[in-house]
Design an enzyme around this catalytic site. Structure first.
Site, PDB file in Angstrom:
ATOM      1  N   CYS A   1      29.571  28.769  56.199  1.00 12.40           N
ATOM      2  CA  CYS A   1      29.434  29.294  54.838  1.00 12.40           C
ATOM      3  C   CYS A   1      30.641  29.024  53.932  1.00 12.40           C
ATOM      4  O   CYS A   1      30.441  28.670  52.764  1.00 12.40           O
ATOM      5  CB  CYS A   1      29.063  30.772  54.857  1.00 12.40           C
ATOM      6  SG  CYS A   1      29.905  31.798  56.046  1.00 12.40           S
TER       7      CYS A   1
ATOM      8  N   ARG B   1      33.383  28.945  68.695  1.00 10.83           N
ATOM      9  CA  ARG B   1      33.823  30.317  68.971  1.00 10.83           C
ATOM     10  C   ARG B   1      34.472  30.338  70.353  1.00 10.83           C
ATOM     11  O   ARG B   1      33.969  29.710  71.293  1.00 10.83           O
ATOM     12  CB  ARG B   1      32.637  31.290  68.982  1.00 10.83           C
ATOM     13  CG  ARG B   1      31.729  31.187  67.771  1.00 10.83           C
ATOM     14  CD  ARG B   1      32.236  31.961  66.582  1.00 10.83           C
ATOM     15  NE  ARG B   1      31.450  31.671  65.397  1.00 10.83           N
ATOM     16  CZ  ARG B   1      30.260  32.217  65.132  1.00 10.83           C
ATOM     17  NH1 ARG B   1      29.739  33.089  65.976  1.00 10.83           N
ATOM     18  NH2 ARG B   1      29.606  31.903  64.033  1.00 10.83           N
TER      19      ARG B   1
ATOM     20  N   GLN C   1      24.350  25.180  64.268  1.00 10.90           N
ATOM     21  CA  GLN C   1      23.491  26.145  63.582  1.00 10.90           C
ATOM     22  C   GLN C   1      22.579  25.419  62.590  1.00 10.90           C
ATOM     23  O   GLN C   1      23.017  24.495  61.897  1.00 10.90           O
ATOM     24  CB  GLN C   1      24.329  27.171  62.821  1.00 10.90           C
ATOM     25  CG  GLN C   1      25.083  28.145  63.705  1.00 10.90           C
ATOM     26  CD  GLN C   1      25.859  29.155  62.876  1.00 10.90           C
ATOM     27  OE1 GLN C   1      26.623  28.786  61.993  1.00 10.90           O
ATOM     28  NE2 GLN C   1      25.671  30.429  63.156  1.00 10.90           N
TER      29      GLN C   1
ATOM     30  N   ASP D   1      21.814  25.916  59.631  1.00  7.73           N
ATOM     31  CA  ASP D   1      22.392  26.803  58.624  1.00  7.73           C
ATOM     32  C   ASP D   1      21.971  26.403  57.217  1.00  7.73           C
ATOM     33  O   ASP D   1      21.790  25.215  56.928  1.00  7.73           O
ATOM     34  CB  ASP D   1      23.916  26.745  58.722  1.00  7.73           C
ATOM     35  CG  ASP D   1      24.546  28.122  58.622  1.00  7.73           C
ATOM     36  OD1 ASP D   1      23.841  29.063  58.238  1.00  7.73           O
ATOM     37  OD2 ASP D   1      25.739  28.245  58.930  1.00  7.73           O
TER      38      ASP D   1
ATOM     39  N   HIS E   1      22.607  27.979  52.902  1.00  7.27           N
ATOM     40  CA  HIS E   1      23.106  29.015  52.006  1.00  7.27           C
ATOM     41  C   HIS E   1      22.512  28.808  50.625  1.00  7.27           C
ATOM     42  O   HIS E   1      22.481  27.683  50.117  1.00  7.27           O
ATOM     43  CB  HIS E   1      24.633  28.995  51.965  1.00  7.27           C
ATOM     44  CG  HIS E   1      25.242  29.309  53.290  1.00  7.27           C
ATOM     45  ND1 HIS E   1      25.554  28.331  54.214  1.00  7.27           N
ATOM     46  CD2 HIS E   1      25.549  30.499  53.883  1.00  7.27           C
ATOM     47  CE1 HIS E   1      26.043  28.906  55.308  1.00  7.27           C
ATOM     48  NE2 HIS E   1      26.045  30.202  55.130  1.00  7.27           N
TER      49      HIS E   1
ATOM     50  N   LYS F   1      21.597  42.357  56.693  1.00  7.61           N
ATOM     51  CA  LYS F   1      20.811  41.230  57.165  1.00  7.61           C
ATOM     52  C   LYS F   1      19.497  41.689  57.771  1.00  7.61           C
ATOM     53  O   LYS F   1      19.309  42.866  58.105  1.00  7.61           O
ATOM     54  CB  LYS F   1      21.600  40.434  58.204  1.00  7.61           C
ATOM     55  CG  LYS F   1      21.996  41.224  59.445  1.00  7.61           C
ATOM     56  CD  LYS F   1      22.757  40.347  60.438  1.00  7.61           C
ATOM     57  CE  LYS F   1      23.161  41.143  61.669  1.00  7.61           C
ATOM     58  NZ  LYS F   1      23.732  40.282  62.721  1.00  7.61           N
TER      59      LYS F   1
ATOM     60  N   HIS G   1      22.563  33.878  53.241  1.00  2.66           N
ATOM     61  CA  HIS G   1      22.811  33.078  54.444  1.00  2.66           C
ATOM     62  C   HIS G   1      21.524  33.126  55.276  1.00  2.66           C
ATOM     63  O   HIS G   1      20.971  34.204  55.478  1.00  2.66           O
ATOM     64  CB  HIS G   1      23.942  33.668  55.297  1.00  2.66           C
ATOM     65  CG  HIS G   1      25.202  33.982  54.549  1.00  2.66           C
ATOM     66  ND1 HIS G   1      26.415  33.402  54.863  1.00  2.66           N
ATOM     67  CD2 HIS G   1      25.462  34.836  53.520  1.00  2.66           C
ATOM     68  CE1 HIS G   1      27.357  33.884  54.071  1.00  2.66           C
ATOM     69  NE2 HIS G   1      26.799  34.755  53.257  1.00  2.66           N
TER      70      HIS G   1
END
Length: 699
Positions: free
Chosen positions: A369, A398, A416, A418, A420, A504, A552
């Site tokens: 993000c 991570r 991911q 992902d 946005h 979320k 997100h």
């Protein structure tokens, strides 16, 4: 005098000093016998603990909720709910007590046992021990037998509160050096500490516990033993973690053990190796997935499917680097908030001829993000440009503890799906709804229709969240309104489950043997775009600057974790549209090889993933091998098929479905791929346990 308010709003008067057990006994003898704990003014308590505890100034209890009439009469009010086995909190309380019983049994059977922690998990409990002798499954029957003796003795759990110095002295006398260290470091701010005793066993513990060991019953089972480290630090003492579970009912235990056996059969780590989907090399590094060709086909097919959906829904693809300057993540709050789960910063000071800390520092990307935010910020934006939808299959990193790594489902590097969205306040409802609908579409395409939606909101008492409370209230109200308008299945609100920047909606999917997995997520964010963070703007119709809202979303989450879940959900037998090998041509004899290769080529030209088995082996052996390889369809060809232009279609699930022209067989397969049909047979059927989020915060 104490006025007890019961869940039905009825009121009963008691003398000061009464316990929840006294309240239960005052209602009925049956309730008193069934009671195992209580909720007092929203807080879990031991059943025999006083409802109101005297304070140092001579007063007692909580009076904030006491009515003026009660106060004028010199009475206090307290809300009490008696907890029995039927209540949702009961199982966790019993399991924590069972962990103490297990530790007591181990100490009876072995000398010099050091105690670490014994928390519950969502599916059972464990206790970490320091032992000279390695435990193995051969020790389980003896430990379980000793536990049964302790349960049969019905020993009472007794709580005692002692000053800090006394607690240290007690642990030293018990020879429990790990507990001493924990008091002196981990509990440095506590003036008093609690211990629990049952029989000869005494342990530092917050509680809460059942009244006595007899309430555990006979439905408990030791499951496995694994290595662990003191406080998860690989440089500290090596411990042995003994896992177990317990239920109030033997049938529930049997169902759970059956489910565990089915889960072992579906273990993605085993199937991934057998089906050649992925591998992990210690030379490359723990928690880093190497996708093998067949596994890469599954991932690529999912990505291609999602890319089509993204284009259809107006997303723009972007690419961002795998590292970024640490300042980027300081602005976002990912550093230092996520610092414990990040790889250490890369310090370029020495390379740049500077003192340590003076040069640039970089992080392996923990989130996509902040990078997408900087793409939004790369040029001025107008309200006419919004919404801006940016999508990326971005790899993030991570630092998971080595003991927590688990095949594809818990890794250190993952991709991911992902995206946005940057939009106006007025566009939030439609954009958030579109994200939820996309997640539903993706799950439906995989036959994963059994899910619930968990709304993760802020814990008002938590300290991990950024932004003002009023901003959070607005975001949570917007999110809840959208979700309620969609009539989402089994929707619940859970405080404390929000991301640090916003609320979320998580999709918690139940697989075909009843296990829950948190997969897709959509998050609403008013904080990262704010002036306090990145200061994002767009020019409104009034020609003035305005702050956009950020969404997100990731329908699958981590590609690694999602594919790992799919392997177990389908037991490696993927639906036709996703299978690495969709069909295999099998020849009856060498005489039909030429035609078999012609069939194979035509299928490939039509876009199918197909191979051929032209060996001189018997047809039965070829069929068995294809079945074991979980190939959806087998196309058998012989001399007659070659003469007539047909194939005999064999379905992995339904068996032989007969001969048909090749064009008809291809049309059948194409229709199944286009419809993304999921025909797998669900096995198991054990009742679903809750998702295991790891240990709770207990001594």
């Amino acid at each position: 005098m104490l006025i007890v308010i019961l869940p039905d709003d009825s009121r009963r008067e008691f003398d000061d000093g009464v316990s929840a057990y006294d309240v239960a006994a005052g209602i009925s003898g049956g309730l008193a016998r069934a009671a195992i704990a209580a909720e007092v003014d929203g807080e879990l308590r031991d059943l025999h603990a006083p409802l109101v505890v005297a304070e140092a100034n001579g007063t007692s209890g909580k009076t904030a909720g006491t009515s003026p009439a009660a106060r004028s009469a010199g009475a206090r009010e307290v809300n009490v709910r008696v907890i029995t086995k039927k209540d949702p909190e009961a199982l966790g309380i019993m399991r924590h007590s069972a962990a103490h019983v297990m530790a007591q049994a181990v100490m009876r059977l072995h000398q010099g046992v050091g105690l670490a922690f014994g928390p519950t998990t969502a599916t059972g409990f464990y206790y970490d021990f320091q032992l000279d002798k390695p435990l193995s499954e051969e020790d389980f029957p003896a430990i379980e037998a000793e536990m049964a003796k302790i349960v049969a003795a019905d020993e009472r759990f007794e709580r005692m509160i002692v000053p800090r110095a006394k607690a240290v002295e007690m642990c030293r006398e018990l020879g429990q050096k790990l507990k001493v260290e924990h008091i002196e470091t981990g509990l440095a701010g506590e003036e008093t500490l609690s211990f629990y005793r049952q029989g000869e066993f005494l342990d530092l513990c917050r509680g809460k516990h059942i009244p006595s060991t007899g309430h555990i019953g006979k439905a408990f089972k030791l499951l496995s033993v694994a290595g662990a480290y003191w406080k998860g630090d690989a440089s500290r003492d090596q411990l042995q973690r003994l896992y177990a579970t317990a239920y109030f009912d033997k049938k529930e235990l049997t169902d759970y053990l059956t489910q565990l056996e089915e889960a072992k059969r579906r273990d993605h780590r085993v199937l991934g190796k057998q089906l050649e989907l992925f591998t992990i090399s210690q030379t490359v590094g723990s928690g880093l997935i190497l996708w093998l060709p067949k596994g890469a086909v599954i991932r690529q097919t999912l990505e291609d499917y999602l890319k089509v959906e993204l284009r259809r829904r107006g997303y723009d693809a972007v690419y961002t680097p795998n590292i970024g300057k640490i300042e980027l993540y300081q602005i976002s709050g990912h550093f230092p908030y996520y610092s414990d789960s990040q790889f250490p910063p890369i310090d370029l000071s020495e390379r740049e001829g500077q003192k340590p800390g003076e040069g640039e520092r970089y992080l392996l990307k923990p989130m996509n993000c902040p990078h997408h935010i900087m793409i939004y910020k790369s040029k001025p934006r107008s309200y006419r440009d919004l919404p801006v939808r940016l999508a990326e299959f971005g790899t993030v990193y991570r630092f998971e503890q080595s003991g927590e790594l688990n095949g594809m489902t818990r890794v250190r590097g993952f991709c991911q799906d992902d995206a946005h969205i940057f939009c106006t306040e007025e566009q939030v409802a439609d954009e958030f709804r579109g994200c939820l609908e996309m997640t539903q579409t993706v799950l439906k395409s995989l036959g994963m229709n059994n899910y619930r939606v968990r709304l993760g909101f802020r814990d008002p008492n938590g300290d991990k969240y950024v932004g003002k409370p009023e901003v959070w209230d607005r975001a949570e109200a917007s999110l809840k309104a959208v979700c309620e308008s969609m009539n989402l299945p089994d929707m619940s609100v859970e405080a404390g489950e929000a991301a640090f920047y916003g609320p979320k909606a998580d999709f918690v999917v139940t697989d075909c043997i009843g296990r829950e997995w948190q997969l897709g997520t959509v998050q609403l964010d008013y904080n990262l775009p704010s002036k306090e963070r990145f200061g994002l703007e767009y020019t409104g119709a009034d020609n003035a600057p305005h702050q956009p809202v950020m969404i997100h979303r990731a329908p699958l989450g981590s590609m690694e974790r999602f594919v790992g879940v799919l392997i177990e959900h389908f037991a490696g037998a993927f639906p036709l549209w996703l299978a690495p090998e969709q069909a295999r041509v099998l020849t009856v004899s060498e005489k039909s090889e030429e035609y078999g290769r012609e069939v194979e080529q035509k299928l490939k030209e039509a876009g199918f993933r197909v191979t051929g088995d032209y060996r001189g082996s018997k047809l039965g052996a070829k069929i068995r091998e294809a079945q074991l390889g979980l190939i959806p369809y087998m196309l058998v060809v012989g001399e007659k098929d070659a003469a007539e232009g047909t194939v005999t279609v064999r379905d992995r699930l339904e068996g032989d479905i007969g001969a048909m022209p090749l064009a008809e067989a291809m049309a059948k397969l194409q229709a199944e791929v286009a419809a993304k049909t999921v025909r797998q047979v669900a096995d198991g059927g054990a009742p679903p346990p809750p998702i295991d989020r790891g240990p709770k915060n207990e001594y």
